[in-house]
Design an enzyme around this catalytic site. Structure first.
Site, PDB file in Angstrom:
ATOM      1  N   GLY A  11       0.835  -1.206   0.000  1.00 20.21           N
ATOM      2  CA  GLY A  11       0.000   0.000   0.000  1.00 20.21           C
ATOM      3  C   GLY A  11       0.864   1.249   0.000  1.00 20.21           C
ATOM      4  O   GLY A  11       1.777   1.369   0.802  1.00 20.21           O
ATOM      5  N   ARG A  72       0.926  -5.080  -5.625  1.00 20.91           N
ATOM      6  CA  ARG A  72       0.858  -6.294  -4.818  1.00 20.91           C
ATOM      7  C   ARG A  72       1.264  -7.431  -5.762  1.00 20.91           C
ATOM      8  O   ARG A  72       0.753  -7.536  -6.867  1.00 20.91           O
ATOM      9  CB  ARG A  72      -0.561  -6.497  -4.286  1.00 20.91           C
ATOM     10  CG  ARG A  72      -1.025  -5.286  -3.481  1.00 20.91           C
ATOM     11  CD  ARG A  72      -1.708  -5.672  -2.193  1.00 20.91           C
ATOM     12  NE  ARG A  72      -2.454  -4.533  -1.662  1.00 20.91           N
ATOM     13  CZ  ARG A  72      -2.032  -3.792  -0.656  1.00 20.91           C
ATOM     14  NH1 ARG A  72      -0.895  -4.046  -0.065  1.00 20.91           N
ATOM     15  NH2 ARG A  72      -2.768  -2.798  -0.228  1.00 20.91           N
ATOM     16  N   ASP A 103       4.268  -4.499   6.473  1.00 22.24           N
ATOM     17  CA  ASP A 103       4.748  -5.796   6.973  1.00 22.24           C
ATOM     18  C   ASP A 103       4.864  -6.832   5.865  1.00 22.24           C
ATOM     19  O   ASP A 103       5.793  -7.639   5.865  1.00 22.24           O
ATOM     20  CB  ASP A 103       3.894  -6.295   8.148  1.00 22.24           C
ATOM     21  CG  ASP A 103       2.488  -6.644   7.745  1.00 22.24           C
ATOM     22  OD1 ASP A 103       1.938  -5.976   6.850  1.00 22.24           O
ATOM     23  OD2 ASP A 103       1.927  -7.599   8.323  1.00 22.24           O
ATOM     24  N   THR A 126       3.712   2.795   5.648  1.00 28.99           N
ATOM     25  CA  THR A 126       2.325   2.315   5.596  1.00 28.99           C
ATOM     26  C   THR A 126       1.473   3.251   6.435  1.00 28.99           C
ATOM     27  O   THR A 126       1.899   3.660   7.520  1.00 28.99           O
ATOM     28  CB  THR A 126       2.183   0.874   6.124  1.00 28.99           C
ATOM     29  OG1 THR A 126       0.796   0.621   6.396  1.00 28.99           O
ATOM     30  CG2 THR A 126       2.961   0.615   7.400  1.00 28.99           C
ATOM     31  N   ASP A 128      -1.009   2.398   8.007  1.00 26.54           N
ATOM     32  CA  ASP A 128      -1.649   1.634   9.093  1.00 26.54           C
ATOM     33  C   ASP A 128      -0.872   1.654  10.406  1.00 26.54           C
ATOM     34  O   ASP A 128      -1.434   1.321  11.448  1.00 26.54           O
ATOM     35  CB  ASP A 128      -1.844   0.176   8.662  1.00 26.54           C
ATOM     36  CG  ASP A 128      -2.663   0.067   7.385  1.00 26.54           C
ATOM     37  OD1 ASP A 128      -3.537   0.920   7.192  1.00 26.54           O
ATOM     38  OD2 ASP A 128      -2.411  -0.850   6.582  1.00 26.54           O
ATOM     39  N   ASP A 130       1.145  -0.405  11.574  1.00 25.89           N
ATOM     40  CA  ASP A 130       1.052  -1.706  12.247  1.00 25.89           C
ATOM     41  C   ASP A 130       2.357  -2.502  12.207  1.00 25.89           C
ATOM     42  O   ASP A 130       2.339  -3.725  12.113  1.00 25.89           O
ATOM     43  CB  ASP A 130      -0.097  -2.531  11.631  1.00 25.89           C
ATOM     44  CG  ASP A 130       0.051  -2.708  10.128  1.00 25.89           C
ATOM     45  OD1 ASP A 130       0.937  -2.055   9.522  1.00 25.89           O
ATOM     46  OD2 ASP A 130      -0.708  -3.495   9.552  1.00 25.89           O
ATOM     47  N   ARG A 172      -6.187  -1.692   8.083  1.00 20.87           N
ATOM     48  CA  ARG A 172      -6.026  -3.133   7.810  1.00 20.87           C
ATOM     49  C   ARG A 172      -6.599  -3.898   8.994  1.00 20.87           C
ATOM     50  O   ARG A 172      -7.795  -3.890   9.177  1.00 20.87           O
ATOM     51  CB  ARG A 172      -4.552  -3.460   7.537  1.00 20.87           C
ATOM     52  CG  ARG A 172      -4.305  -4.853   7.028  1.00 20.87           C
ATOM     53  CD  ARG A 172      -4.125  -4.969   5.528  1.00 20.87           C
ATOM     54  NE  ARG A 172      -2.862  -4.472   5.086  1.00 20.87           N
ATOM     55  CZ  ARG A 172      -1.992  -5.145   4.329  1.00 20.87           C
ATOM     56  NH1 ARG A 172      -2.260  -6.370   3.943  1.00 20.87           N
ATOM     57  NH2 ARG A 172      -0.869  -4.608   3.931  1.00 20.87           N
TER      58      ARG A 172
HETATM   59  P1  ADP Z   1       2.283  -4.070   2.783  1.00 23.90           P
HETATM   60  O1  ADP Z   1       3.752  -4.075   2.541  1.00 23.90           O
HETATM   61  O2  ADP Z   1       1.705  -2.696   2.662  1.00 23.90           O
HETATM   62  O3  ADP Z   1       1.912  -4.796   4.051  1.00 23.90           O
HETATM   63  P2  ADP Z   1       1.362  -6.374   1.216  1.00 23.90           P
HETATM   64  O4  ADP Z   1       0.958  -7.204   2.387  1.00 23.90           O
HETATM   65  O5  ADP Z   1       0.458  -6.378   0.030  1.00 23.90           O
HETATM   66  O6  ADP Z   1       1.596  -4.837   1.575  1.00 23.90           O
HETATM   67  O7  ADP Z   1       2.802  -6.882   0.726  1.00 23.90           O
HETATM   68  C1  ADP Z   1       3.462  -6.236  -0.336  1.00 23.90           C
HETATM   69  C2  ADP Z   1       4.174  -7.229  -1.194  1.00 23.90           C
HETATM   70  O8  ADP Z   1       5.228  -7.859  -0.455  1.00 23.90           O
HETATM   71  C3  ADP Z   1       3.340  -8.377  -1.693  1.00 23.90           C
HETATM   72  O9  ADP Z   1       2.533  -8.030  -2.791  1.00 23.90           O
HETATM   73  C4  ADP Z   1       4.434  -9.365  -2.093  1.00 23.90           C
HETATM   74  O10 ADP Z   1       5.050  -8.988  -3.304  1.00 23.90           O
HETATM   75  C5  ADP Z   1       5.437  -9.175  -0.964  1.00 23.90           C
HETATM   76  N1  ADP Z   1       5.215 -10.166   0.102  1.00 23.90           N
HETATM   77  C6  ADP Z   1       4.260 -10.141   1.055  1.00 23.90           C
HETATM   78  N2  ADP Z   1       4.349 -11.231   1.872  1.00 23.90           N
HETATM   79  C7  ADP Z   1       5.402 -11.949   1.409  1.00 23.90           C
HETATM   80  C8  ADP Z   1       6.016 -13.190   1.819  1.00 23.90           C
HETATM   81  N3  ADP Z   1       5.573 -13.911   2.869  1.00 23.90           N
HETATM   82  N4  ADP Z   1       7.087 -13.631   1.097  1.00 23.90           N
HETATM   83  C9  ADP Z   1       7.556 -12.922   0.043  1.00 23.90           C
HETATM   84  N5  ADP Z   1       7.010 -11.750  -0.381  1.00 23.90           N
HETATM   85  C10 ADP Z   1       5.950 -11.268   0.286  1.00 23.90           C
END
Ligand code: ADP
Length: 337
Positions: A11, A72, A103, A126, A128, A130, A172
């Site tokens: 995000g 994403r 995260d 982020t 959030d 969090d 979130r």
């Molecule tokens: P944020 O970073 O805002 O929490 P997301 O949860 O969508 O957003 O995670 C962003 C991107 O990080 C995902 O689209 C993916 O490319 C990568 N990602 C998330 N979780 C994992 C994971 N367990 N292993 C590898 N890459 C991950």
């Protein structure tokens, strides 16, 4: 180390551009080149590279969103994707990667770290807030400002018509925006995921009925975190309208909370973290997030930022529970997921 890569992932959050500026300018002072990859981890795998020069950094800090674009990209969980990203980074002779994100992005950074020899650093970006290990994250206070301004506007019309509003804010699965926006917006009620026990519909309806019986000419604003009530605030408003006999309005604030110019606090935080990240890389650090605790820059192992929970500030929870008119929850604070 002669080249650093940077991505914004997950995000987007206001302040990410100010952070990119600080990274590029700081690296330049140490004769280190910076290459951005557009669209987060997908951009590394697909080699969507964009060299960043200090001269490109004029007029970017003021802008919301991210000039590097985000995405994403769940495919990045695969080992083959991490290896493909490592190969692209090596082709460019890149020695370090800075990941600005939340995260999920830090899980991605940690994943890449297992398959790539270069240094990996995370910067918390982020709305959030969090992420454990940092008091605040890039974009959080701007999002709270935006939510507060929206709440103030709803307040004026709600007060004129003595209406009940359920205002949904982002976060979130955490209640940081909800808590801070509820306090700043002088909300009569707050529903955030960390409160236990979670109130039942009948509790909320009873408190609204009692309050309206005592003060029929007042407005009642209840701030509700997203992903809390099944069907969101639209559904909650419908159920409460039935249960109270009073029309309850829903106002999901949605993505306006993500956009907009970063406030001064977020710009300063972003630049502080961006500069510190480059200094840490030059010192040889890897596998850490650069965060801030009580005004001091801190280095926290990436795993600890997403494996540990981050609680709401209990003093702020008590502040809101003490001031709000509609108390439906006990004061037990559970840590956010
Ligand atoms: P944020 O970073 O805002 O929490 P997301 O949860 O969508 O957003 O995670 C962003 C991107 O990080 C995902 O689209 C993916 O490319 C990568 N990602 C998330 N979780 C994992 C994971 N367990 N292993 C590898 N890459 C991950």
């Amino acid at each position: 180390m002669k080249k650093i890569a940077v991505i914004t992932s997950g995000g987007d959050a206001p302040g990410m551009n100010a952070c990119i500026r600080a990274i590029v300018l700081t690296a330049n002072q140490h004769d280190v080149e910076v290459i951005g990859f557009r669209h987060g981890f997908r951009g590394i795998v697909e080699d969507l590279n964009l060299p960043l020069h200090p001269n490109d950094m004029r007029l970017v800090s003021q802008r919301g969103g991210t000039i590097l674009l985000s995405s994403r990209y769940p495919e990045f969980k695969q080992v083959s994707a991490a290896k493909a990203a490592a190969a692209v980074l090596d082709q460019h002779n890149i020695g370090a990667l800075v990941v600005i994100g939340g995260d999920g992005s830090f899980r991605g950074a940690h994943h890449l770290d297992q398959y790539w020899d270069g240094q990996v650093i995370g910067i918390p970006g982020t709305i959030d807030n969090d992420l454990a290990g940092t008091d605040t994250t890039i974009g959080f206070t701007t999002a709270v400002d935006t939510a507060m301004e929206a709440i103030d506007r709803i307040r004026e019309t709600a007060e004129a018509m003595a209406r009940v509003f359920l205002i949904e804010v982002m976060g979130r699965h955490a209640g940081f925006i909800g808590l801070h926006a509820a306090i700043a917006g002088s909300a009569e009620g707050m529903l955030v995921p960390e409160l236990e026990p979670q109130p039942k519909l009948a509790d909320i309806a009873d408190r609204i009925k009692q309050a309206r019986a005592a003060f029929p000419d007042s407005s009642y604003l209840i701030v509700v975190s997203e992903n809390l009530w099944p069907g969101g605030v639209e559904n909650l408003a419908r159920e409460l309208t039935q249960a109270t006999g009073t029309t309850c309005h829903s106002a999901p604030l949605g993505h306006i909370q993500r956009g907009g110019r970063p406030n001064a606090e977020d710009r300063i935080l972003s630049m502080q973290l961006g500069q510190a990240a480059v200094h840490a890389l030059l010192d040889g650090l890897s596998g850490h997030m650069i965060g801030v605790e009580q005004g001091h820059v801190v280095q926290v192992p990436l795993r600890l930022t997403f494996e540990r929970d981050k609680p709401l500030d209990p003093r702020l929870v008590d502040l809101q529970l003490g001031l709000q008119q509609l108390n439906f929850a006990s004061k037990v604070v559970k840590e956010s997921a």
